[in-house]
Scaffold this active site. Structure first.
Site, PDB file in Angstrom:
ATOM      1  N   LYS A  10       2.339  -0.570   2.372  1.00 35.93           N
ATOM      2  CA  LYS A  10       1.150   0.289   2.204  1.00 35.93           C
ATOM      3  C   LYS A  10      -0.096  -0.568   2.124  1.00 35.93           C
ATOM      4  CE  LYS A  10       0.038  -0.712  -2.186  1.00 35.93           C
ATOM      5  NZ  LYS A  10      -0.953  -1.601  -2.550  1.00 35.93           N
ATOM      6  N   ASP A 136       3.786   1.773  -7.861  1.00 34.45           N
ATOM      7  CA  ASP A 136       3.625   2.124  -6.445  1.00 34.45           C
ATOM      8  C   ASP A 136       4.876   2.776  -5.848  1.00 34.45           C
ATOM      9  OD1 ASP A 136       1.042   1.179  -6.252  1.00 34.45           O
ATOM     10  OD2 ASP A 136       1.621  -0.801  -5.507  1.00 34.45           O
TER      11      ASP A 136
HETATM   12  O1  C5P Z   1       3.764  -0.989 -12.176  1.00 36.79           O
HETATM   13  P1  C5P Z   1       3.851  -2.391 -11.700  1.00 36.79           P
HETATM   14  O2  C5P Z   1       5.038  -3.115 -12.267  1.00 36.79           O
HETATM   15  O3  C5P Z   1       3.789  -2.542 -10.235  1.00 36.79           O
HETATM   16  O4  C5P Z   1       2.561  -3.128 -12.245  1.00 36.79           O
HETATM   17  C1  C5P Z   1       2.453  -4.537 -12.319  1.00 36.79           C
HETATM   18  C2  C5P Z   1       1.396  -4.895 -13.343  1.00 36.79           C
HETATM   19  O5  C5P Z   1       0.105  -4.503 -12.880  1.00 36.79           O
HETATM   20  C3  C5P Z   1       1.564  -4.193 -14.674  1.00 36.79           C
HETATM   21  O6  C5P Z   1       2.404  -4.920 -15.530  1.00 36.79           O
HETATM   22  C4  C5P Z   1       0.133  -4.120 -15.201  1.00 36.79           C
HETATM   23  O7  C5P Z   1      -0.217  -5.350 -15.808  1.00 36.79           O
HETATM   24  C5  C5P Z   1      -0.710  -3.987 -13.925  1.00 36.79           C
HETATM   25  N1  C5P Z   1      -1.064  -2.577 -13.638  1.00 36.79           N
HETATM   26  C6  C5P Z   1      -2.062  -1.966 -14.391  1.00 36.79           C
HETATM   27  N2  C5P Z   1      -2.392  -0.667 -14.117  1.00 36.79           N
HETATM   28  C7  C5P Z   1      -1.784   0.017 -13.121  1.00 36.79           C
HETATM   29  C8  C5P Z   1      -0.789  -0.597 -12.345  1.00 36.79           C
HETATM   30  C9  C5P Z   1      -0.457  -1.904 -12.632  1.00 36.79           C
HETATM   31  O8  C5P Z   1      -2.640  -2.570 -15.294  1.00 36.79           O
HETATM   32  N3  C5P Z   1      -2.148   1.282 -12.870  1.00 36.79           N
END
Ligand code: C5P
Length: 294
Positions: A10, A136
């Site tokens: 994406k 995501d």
């Molecule tokens: O959800 P995911 O594991 O992909 O996110 C990775 C990191 O990105 C999270 O641990 C967080 O620190 C940050 N993040 C965030 N806010 C979001 C998505 C991700 O702060 N909406």
């Protein structure tokens, strides 16, 4: 029966941070778009072992540290799936690049296992499970074009994006998403997107309108870590791109071109001036049916 699935990447046409949440995440407003660039996942039933996962990229972990393995184990345990499962992953999407490669592999695994074992999970059920593995993952399950809010899991499908030639350029740097968000909280912020402009451009099938709304508030933070981002954007724009932007938390940059001829010329310019950049020529992907097709 073996199942082969395309796990597509994406790009973010828009990424804006609304607020910091108590759980440490950030509330976002994004426009997300699936592209043709994809990894390939093959699922096979097995007898000799409960779960085996192999990957074409030798340095990627193939145990609980990998979202594919975690998602498969979760469904196997939760639904007490009989017999063993063999999963192979062929990587094409660059890793830690802002293109949701790992999330898309996870989404494809959830969807493929649902299909293989006839679990009867709806797209919404899968999205609820998917968010446990990454913000995501729900979008990767939905696919196409969507407006995303909350952590990225509250999704409003948008009409199909008009076809356009897209180049993705990836500097040889891996960027940690959580480090970028952490730095964002105390940083100067790049120009935000004009989301209304993007959505109205999508509805009117107006590529220039869409590109004029491009914006990602994480860009300045990631440029600080990887100055190649701004150099790449400048070369793409100087080579006739309609618009260029960093995707997600970077460092990948995507650029829109009116046709393949212009896109090839821009790729050539980048390969001459920045030969260390990996480039992919792709396009916006829209299936009329949401979710993965088998
Ligand atoms: O959800 P995911 O594991 O992909 O996110 C990775 C990191 O990105 C999270 O641990 C967080 O620190 C940050 N993040 C965030 N806010 C979001 C998505 C991700 O702060 N909406």
């Amino acid at each position: 029966m073996d199942i082969t699935i395309k796990a597509r990447a994406k790009i973010n046409l828009a990424l804006d941070v609304v607020s910091k949440r108590e759980d440490g995440y950030h509330n976002l407003r994004m426009v997300m778009q699936t592209v043709y660039l994809h990894d390939q996942i093959v699922l096979k039933k097995a007898h000799k072992y409960p779960l085996k996962f192999v990957c074409s990229t030798p340095y990627l972990p193939v145990d609980e540290r990998n979202l594919v393995y975690r998602a498969a184990l979760y469904l196997k345990d939760t639904f007490k799936l009989p017999g063993g499962l063999f999963i192979s992953l062929k990587k094409h999407i660059p890793i830690s690049a802002g293109l949701a490669g790992g999330s898309s592999d996870c989404a494809a695994t959830l969807s493929g296992i649902n299909r293989m074992y006839n679990l009867g999970l709806s797209l919404n059920d899968l999205m609820e499970i998917g968010v446990k593995f990454g913000s995501d993952v729900p979008f990767c399950l939905l696919g196409g074009t969507a407006f995303a809010e909350g952590k990225g899991e509250i999704l409003t499908p948008l009409p199909p994006h008009p076809p356009v030639s897209v180049i993705i350029g990836k500097p040889p740097v891996s960027i940690s998403t959580s480090a970028v968000f952490k730095a964002f909280d105390s940083a100067r912020h790049a120009k935000g997107p004009n989301i209304d402009c993007i959505i109205s451009g999508i509805k009117k099938k107006d590529i220039n309108g869409i590109a004029s709304g491009f914006g990602n508030v994480l860009e300045d933070v990631s440029i600080h870590i990887c100055p190649d981002i701004v150099k790449l954007k400048n070369i793409y724009m100087g080579s006739g791109a309609i618009g260029a932007l960093m995707s997600g938390s970077g460092p990948s940059v995507f650029a829109y071109f009116s046709d393949q001829k212009h896109a090839w010329r821009a790729m050539k310019n980048v390969s001459l001036l920045m030969p260390h950049i990996r480039q992919f020529l792709t396009g916006t992907f829209n299936n009329t049916k949401r979710g993965f097709s088998f």
